[in-house]
Design a protein around this motif. Sequence first.
Motif: not given
Length: 367
Positions: A331-340, A278-283
């Motif tokens: 994964a890199a794309r998801i982390l770059d796009d990551r919106r709050d 529940s506290e991670c950035a990506i699974a």
Amino acid sequence: MGMKSIHLVAGARPNFMKVAPLWHALNKEAWCKPVLVHTGQHYDAMMSDVFFSDLGLPAPDFHLGVGSGSHAQQTAAVMTAYEDLCRQTKPDNVVVVGDVNSTMACAIAAKKLGLQVSHLEAGLRSFDRTMPEEINRLVTDAISDLLWTPSPDADENLAREGIPVERIDRVGNIMIDSLVMMQGNISKACVAKRLGLEQKRYGVITLHRPINVDTADALEAALSAIIEVSTSLPLVFPMHPRTRARVEEFGLGRRLERATLIKVCKPLGYVDFMSLLSECAIAITDSGGIQEETCYLGIPCITVRESTERPITITSGSNRLAHMTDMPKLAARILDDRRDGRAGTIPDLWDGRTAERVVASLKRAVG
């Protein structure tokens, strides 16, 4: 109506999370007695005992003690042991959950004795019959009297297979009941902090499916992909016993040890794992349940598989399917796009009240 005996069958780790909310809900009812049957399909203490204590479940009423073996051996052993138990105890309804060998084996044994069988988490389809779980799902759904589904796609799959509409009851996702039920303990666990990780600044990996870990080539490709992701984001890898055995067998331990940004640990109990998730950035996973839990939690998930039996997690926006070789780029794309804020939306009836709907449905069925 007299007191009804309801068998709740659990064989492996994910089953316990699905059975727990239902056991608690049935245990409050005056019309029935829930009877917990543990087939022993998973017998490693880390994989089951800790789940009982985490989920507030009592010791099983019956433990069939089947253990491991090939698919046929395990299925046959569960069928034989469970048939004996059904003859002795004559349950009014047998509730099987999920898609493991025990699910199918107990459904077949009970139906051949003319007992009522209900399948919780019915109608999920990956349309990939090379997956043992797909065979278990198809067989169980074909013979069950009552099919409790988590989502509209599951209803459609069953209707297409000719299941009469009166047997299908959409109740929502029981896994979310466990998550809601345990939320207090999960938020107190602070596992990321204990591991020295910052909230939303790490990823979680779980891999255990044969296609990803059972050959040296597949496992090497998986480790290469994970190591690539770890160069930009620290990763926690609670390693399934099956995966650990293969890492040792194929001599890949040194590769993992050299990857200093990957923390490998033993499988975690439910509360600790959910705290970490529940506290991670990506699974990044090949599991079924984690696709659902990240969907509810609004956490981006990459499922490294050809197909998923939970397409609603993709259409609602939190989950993506990817080949292992493409996974690092995604994964890199998801982390770059990551919106709050959250990824995707929560599907209808994934609200923590599925067990109540199942109890009402079961009462009508056995009444």
